[in-house]
Design a protein around this motif. Structure first.
Motif, PDB file in Angstrom:
ATOM      1  N   GLN A 151       0.830  -1.212   0.000  1.00  0.00           N
ATOM      2  CA  GLN A 151       0.000   0.000   0.000  1.00  0.00           C
ATOM      3  C   GLN A 151       0.864   1.262   0.000  1.00  0.00           C
ATOM      4  O   GLN A 151       0.563   2.231  -0.685  1.00  0.00           O
ATOM      5  CB  GLN A 151      -0.939  -0.008   1.211  1.00  0.00           C
ATOM      6  CG  GLN A 151      -2.049  -1.047   1.120  1.00  0.00           C
ATOM      7  CD  GLN A 151      -2.790  -1.223   2.444  1.00  0.00           C
ATOM      8  OE1 GLN A 151      -2.197  -1.098   3.519  1.00  0.00           O
ATOM      9  NE2 GLN A 151      -4.093  -1.512   2.358  1.00  0.00           N
ATOM     10  N   VAL A 152       1.950   1.198   0.782  1.00  0.00           N
ATOM     11  CA  VAL A 152       2.881   2.343   0.822  1.00  0.00           C
ATOM     12  C   VAL A 152       3.462   2.590  -0.566  1.00  0.00           C
ATOM     13  O   VAL A 152       3.524   3.725  -1.051  1.00  0.00           O
ATOM     14  CB  VAL A 152       4.006   2.093   1.848  1.00  0.00           C
ATOM     15  CG1 VAL A 152       5.076   3.184   1.757  1.00  0.00           C
ATOM     16  CG2 VAL A 152       3.441   2.028   3.261  1.00  0.00           C
ATOM     17  N   ALA A 153       3.891   1.516  -1.220  1.00  0.00           N
ATOM     18  CA  ALA A 153       4.496   1.636  -2.550  1.00  0.00           C
ATOM     19  C   ALA A 153       3.489   2.171  -3.564  1.00  0.00           C
ATOM     20  O   ALA A 153       3.800   3.077  -4.356  1.00  0.00           O
ATOM     21  CB  ALA A 153       5.045   0.283  -2.997  1.00  0.00           C
ATOM     22  N   ALA A 154       2.279   1.636  -3.533  1.00  0.00           N
ATOM     23  CA  ALA A 154       1.253   2.065  -4.484  1.00  0.00           C
ATOM     24  C   ALA A 154       0.916   3.544  -4.299  1.00  0.00           C
ATOM     25  O   ALA A 154       0.766   4.293  -5.276  1.00  0.00           O
ATOM     26  CB  ALA A 154       0.002   1.213  -4.324  1.00  0.00           C
ATOM     27  N   ALA A 155       0.836   3.974  -3.026  1.00  0.00           N
ATOM     28  CA  ALA A 155       0.527   5.381  -2.748  1.00  0.00           C
ATOM     29  C   ALA A 155       1.667   6.291  -3.207  1.00  0.00           C
ATOM     30  O   ALA A 155       1.426   7.386  -3.736  1.00  0.00           O
ATOM     31  CB  ALA A 155       0.262   5.566  -1.259  1.00  0.00           C
ATOM     32  N   LYS A 156       2.906   5.849  -3.015  1.00  0.00           N
ATOM     33  CA  LYS A 156       4.055   6.662  -3.422  1.00  0.00           C
ATOM     34  C   LYS A 156       4.103   6.788  -4.942  1.00  0.00           C
ATOM     35  O   LYS A 156       4.371   7.875  -5.478  1.00  0.00           O
ATOM     36  CB  LYS A 156       5.350   6.038  -2.892  1.00  0.00           C
ATOM     37  CG  LYS A 156       6.613   6.833  -3.201  1.00  0.00           C
ATOM     38  CD  LYS A 156       6.614   8.184  -2.526  1.00  0.00           C
ATOM     39  CE  LYS A 156       7.932   8.924  -2.742  1.00  0.00           C
ATOM     40  NZ  LYS A 156       7.891  10.292  -2.199  1.00  0.00           N
ATOM     41  N   GLN A 157       3.841   5.691  -5.649  1.00  0.00           N
ATOM     42  CA  GLN A 157       3.834   5.738  -7.109  1.00  0.00           C
ATOM     43  C   GLN A 157       2.724   6.659  -7.619  1.00  0.00           C
ATOM     44  O   GLN A 157       2.926   7.436  -8.566  1.00  0.00           O
ATOM     45  CB  GLN A 157       3.662   4.330  -7.680  1.00  0.00           C
ATOM     46  CG  GLN A 157       4.875   3.440  -7.496  1.00  0.00           C
ATOM     47  CD  GLN A 157       4.640   2.017  -7.983  1.00  0.00           C
ATOM     48  OE1 GLN A 157       3.938   1.795  -8.958  1.00  0.00           O
ATOM     49  NE2 GLN A 157       5.218   1.052  -7.294  1.00  0.00           N
TER      50      GLN A 157
ATOM     51  N   LEU B 144      14.003  -3.146   5.802  1.00  0.00           N
ATOM     52  CA  LEU B 144      12.912  -3.968   5.258  1.00  0.00           C
ATOM     53  C   LEU B 144      11.888  -4.294   6.343  1.00  0.00           C
ATOM     54  O   LEU B 144      10.676  -4.305   6.099  1.00  0.00           O
ATOM     55  CB  LEU B 144      13.467  -5.268   4.674  1.00  0.00           C
ATOM     56  CG  LEU B 144      14.340  -5.164   3.422  1.00  0.00           C
ATOM     57  CD1 LEU B 144      14.920  -6.534   3.070  1.00  0.00           C
ATOM     58  CD2 LEU B 144      13.566  -4.599   2.237  1.00  0.00           C
ATOM     59  N   GLY B 145      12.383  -4.534   7.554  1.00  0.00           N
ATOM     60  CA  GLY B 145      11.517  -5.003   8.642  1.00  0.00           C
ATOM     61  C   GLY B 145      10.481  -4.003   9.089  1.00  0.00           C
ATOM     62  O   GLY B 145       9.415  -4.383   9.598  1.00  0.00           O
ATOM     63  N   ILE B 146      10.750  -2.704   8.905  1.00  0.00           N
ATOM     64  CA  ILE B 146       9.824  -1.669   9.381  1.00  0.00           C
ATOM     65  C   ILE B 146       8.438  -1.836   8.763  1.00  0.00           C
ATOM     66  O   ILE B 146       7.413  -1.680   9.438  1.00  0.00           O
ATOM     67  CB  ILE B 146      10.394  -0.266   9.088  1.00  0.00           C
ATOM     68  CG1 ILE B 146      11.657  -0.031   9.930  1.00  0.00           C
ATOM     69  CG2 ILE B 146       9.363   0.826   9.376  1.00  0.00           C
ATOM     70  CD1 ILE B 146      12.456   1.195   9.519  1.00  0.00           C
ATOM     71  N   THR B 147       8.391  -2.165   7.468  1.00  0.00           N
ATOM     72  CA  THR B 147       7.095  -2.325   6.785  1.00  0.00           C
ATOM     73  C   THR B 147       6.803  -3.785   6.422  1.00  0.00           C
ATOM     74  O   THR B 147       5.773  -4.073   5.815  1.00  0.00           O
ATOM     75  CB  THR B 147       7.063  -1.496   5.487  1.00  0.00           C
ATOM     76  OG1 THR B 147       8.142  -1.921   4.640  1.00  0.00           O
ATOM     77  CG2 THR B 147       7.186  -0.011   5.780  1.00  0.00           C
ATOM     78  N   GLY B 148       7.725  -4.681   6.778  1.00  0.00           N
ATOM     79  CA  GLY B 148       7.541  -6.082   6.390  1.00  0.00           C
ATOM     80  C   GLY B 148       7.815  -6.323   4.919  1.00  0.00           C
ATOM     81  O   GLY B 148       7.389  -7.335   4.352  1.00  0.00           O
ATOM     82  N   GLU B 149       8.549  -5.409   4.315  1.00  0.00           N
ATOM     83  CA  GLU B 149       8.902  -5.542   2.897  1.00  0.00           C
ATOM     84  C   GLU B 149       9.817  -6.749   2.696  1.00  0.00           C
ATOM     85  O   GLU B 149      10.762  -6.942   3.470  1.00  0.00           O
ATOM     86  CB  GLU B 149       9.609  -4.254   2.460  1.00  0.00           C
ATOM     87  CG  GLU B 149      10.013  -4.209   1.005  1.00  0.00           C
ATOM     88  CD  GLU B 149      10.814  -2.944   0.671  1.00  0.00           C
ATOM     89  OE1 GLU B 149      11.668  -3.028  -0.231  1.00  0.00           O
ATOM     90  OE2 GLU B 149      10.599  -1.891   1.319  1.00  0.00           O
ATOM     91  N   PRO B 150       9.571  -7.576   1.691  1.00  0.00           N
ATOM     92  CA  PRO B 150      10.415  -8.765   1.484  1.00  0.00           C
ATOM     93  C   PRO B 150      11.732  -8.428   0.790  1.00  0.00           C
ATOM     94  O   PRO B 150      11.862  -7.397   0.137  1.00  0.00           O
ATOM     95  CB  PRO B 150       9.548  -9.635   0.567  1.00  0.00           C
ATOM     96  CG  PRO B 150       8.750  -8.649  -0.232  1.00  0.00           C
ATOM     97  CD  PRO B 150       8.470  -7.497   0.710  1.00  0.00           C
ATOM     98  N   TYR B 151      12.705  -9.296   0.963  1.00  0.00           N
ATOM     99  CA  TYR B 151      13.945  -9.200   0.182  1.00  0.00           C
ATOM    100  C   TYR B 151      13.614  -9.436  -1.288  1.00  0.00           C
ATOM    101  O   TYR B 151      12.894 -10.382  -1.622  1.00  0.00           O
ATOM    102  CB  TYR B 151      14.946 -10.267   0.611  1.00  0.00           C
ATOM    103  CG  TYR B 151      15.674  -9.990   1.898  1.00  0.00           C
ATOM    104  CD1 TYR B 151      16.865  -9.264   1.903  1.00  0.00           C
ATOM    105  CD2 TYR B 151      15.186 -10.465   3.112  1.00  0.00           C
ATOM    106  CE1 TYR B 151      17.551  -9.019   3.084  1.00  0.00           C
ATOM    107  CE2 TYR B 151      15.866 -10.223   4.303  1.00  0.00           C
ATOM    108  CZ  TYR B 151      17.043  -9.501   4.281  1.00  0.00           C
ATOM    109  OH  TYR B 151      17.717  -9.252   5.440  1.00  0.00           O
TER     110      TYR B 151
END
Length: 533
Positions: A7-13, A380-387
């Protein structure tokens, strides 16, 4: 409820897309089809740009500065033209991470008013739009370096270089996309996605300064600034056929930039210019050094810009291959043809023995993961973003510890001594001519080897990557029948090479000088270009 990383990525884009003014959004009926791989011809062919906008955006930085100083063009109209073309570049290649075009236009107007009022330019870069890699902090703007955790975390201050550029009269107008932590040789991350090569959208524009290389190759910026810790200037420049300078540490200010591996200083990140002509690279480099950055950044060396006349007869050692990964056929051909033309022009050509390269690359690889990948893991851990799959080495890393790191520093210093000793054993050696990468470019996901650039980060030598005038030719550039893989890297390069897909792509080489020989390596590159042109 906390947002997911998706959601963070989609909003930033979405926010980035929204920041592009409606006047700069390509009308649907003018969009090139997805099947059009080379979009660098589109600005001319589309009919969407005025002849004046095309004239401005296809000019060199040097010509733009002269035109503004003479009042033939205003800084405002130059800035508007590049903002429009940068917007188009982003829509076709996904090369930006931030756009602040309105602020840029206001800055340009102020410069025009200054010139009108005083009759003098503000500085040597007066009115020149300069794009910046995402990690250059600008107060109030994000520097995400690809992490969703760093979205909506605006910088509280400018990077020192940003302040210097403003003082010199440059106009900042956008920031460009990078890979996660700036540690992948292709510009792809979970926040903005993948930047593609405007010369062939099936190929990579390289990394980590791949947003810059795509933007400049498309004509969306006359000059950009990237960074390099293992090849991150030279690799993307080579993927699109533009020029760049990888300086030694201490020449251009790195203070207050965001790092993907903050605190890692065993091998230092440096920044440098990227542009379409060697003249523009020299212009920028001299302007920054003349600004005396050592008075602002304590890590800078108080070295004035030096006028260097290279010997009329150069002595260059050719690195035909590094014993680990054979260059693909067009790169080998480019190296052979360039060496032959240099010989014909009267220069001395000898061979470079890559006996220390494997050691250098082993040292570099251990430096990058000495913290056990904790820096990357924490972000990565702050938002649970995967490697991402390209970052697996960070997921698998084991922390080295202080004792291990000190031992690694000793290995690095000994390697630097041995490399210098080898250089000095060749009497009168001026430089090394080498592939920038084993590839012209590669399909997305296939950039696996950074050894030709990374070794010169370990020894901290000055290097220029330059297009050598050779393009991939599918009829000429086929694998030889006696090919034998030197390593798994070599096998991967062989297997991913597709002469048909790469046909017409430019090939770059790099010229390497010793540490802190920026002026000499730029002057030598001029000599090489004269020989091959």
């Amino acid at each position: 409820m906390a947002s997911t990383w998706e959601q963070v990525a989609a909003a930033k884009q979405a926010s980035l897309a929204e920041s592009i003014p409606s006047a700069f959004r390509i009308p649907h009926h003018r969009c090139p089809p997805e099947s059009q791989l080379d979009v660098t011809t589109w600005p001319k062919d589309s009919g969407w740009f005025t002849s004046k906008e095309l004239q401005i955006t296809e000019s060199t930085a040097s010509h733009i500065l002269q035109s503004i100083a003479s009042k033939a063009w205003s800084a405002e109209e130059v800035t508007v033209a590049f903002c429009k073309r940068a917007a188009a570049a982003h829509q076709l290649t996904n090369c930006l991470s931030d756009a602040f075009f309105d602020e840029a236009v206001q800055q340009a107007k102020a410069l025009d008013e200054h010139l009108e009022r005083t009759g003098q330019v503000l500085g040597p870069l007066h009115g020149l739009p300069i794009s910046l890699k995402d990690n250059f902090n600008i107060k109030g703007k994000d520097s995400t370096i690809g992490f969703t955790a760093l979205v909506n975390q605006p910088a509280e201050y400018n990077a020192t270089l940003v302040d210097i550029l403003e003082r010199l009269g440059a106009v900042r107008f956008c920031k460009t996309n990078v890979p996660t932590a700036m540690m992948i040789a292709e510009s792809v991350n979970n926040t903005f996605g993948r930047t593609v090569n405007p010369l062939n959208r099936k190929l990579t524009s390289g990394g980590s300064s791949g947003g810059e290389s795509a933007l400049i190759a498309f004509g969306g910026s006359p000059l950009g600034v990237g960074t390099d810790i293992g090849g991150s200037l030279r690799i993307p420049a080579a993927c699109v056929g533009i020029f760049t300078l990888r300086p030694s540490a201490g020449r251009f200010p790195t203070q207050r930039c965001r790092s993907g591996l903050a605190g890692q200083e065993a091998v230092q990140s440096v920044n440098g210019p990227m542009g379409r002509t060697l003249e523009d690279i020299i212009l920028y480099s001299k302007s920054i050094v003349d600004a005396q950055p050592w008075k602002m950044d304590p890590k800078m060396l108080p070295l004035q810009w030096r006028v260097v006349e290279p010997p009329k007869k150069l002595k260059l050692a050719v690195l035909w291959n590094d014993g680990i990964c054979l260059p693909t056929p067009p790169v080998t051909r480019a190296l052979k043809e360039t060496a032959e033309k240099l010989k014909e022009a009267g220069h001395d050509i000898v061979e470079w023995d890559p006996k220390l390269h494997q050691t250098a690359l082993d040292v570099l690889a251990r430096m990058f993961v000495a913290d056990g990948g904790k820096t990357v893991e924490a972000l990565l851990g702050i938002t649970g973003e995967p490697y991402r799959p390209e970052m697996q080495m960070y997921a698998d890393a084991q922390e080295l510890g202080v004792y291990g790191m000190w031992r690694l520093h000793l290995e690095r210093s000994e390697l630097q001594r041995e490399y210098l000793e080898q250089w000095m054993s060749i009497e009168g050696l001026d430089g090394i001519l080498a592939p920038t990468t084993p590839y012209a470019s590669v399909p997305h996901g296939d950039f696996k080897y950074v050894g030709y650039t990374g070794v010169y980060n370990v020894v901290d030598y000055s290097a220029v990557s330059f297009p050598c005038g050779v393009s991939v030719d599918k009829a000429l550039d086929q694998h030889s029948s006696d090919y034998k893989a030197q390593s798994t890297f070599c096998e991967a390069a062989h297997n991913s090479y597709d002469a048909g897909l790469l046909h017409g792509m430019p090939v770059s080489l790099q010229l390497v000088a010793q540490r802190l020989e920026e002026e000499k390596v730029l002057a030598m590159t001029e000599t090489v270009l004269r020989a091959i042109q």
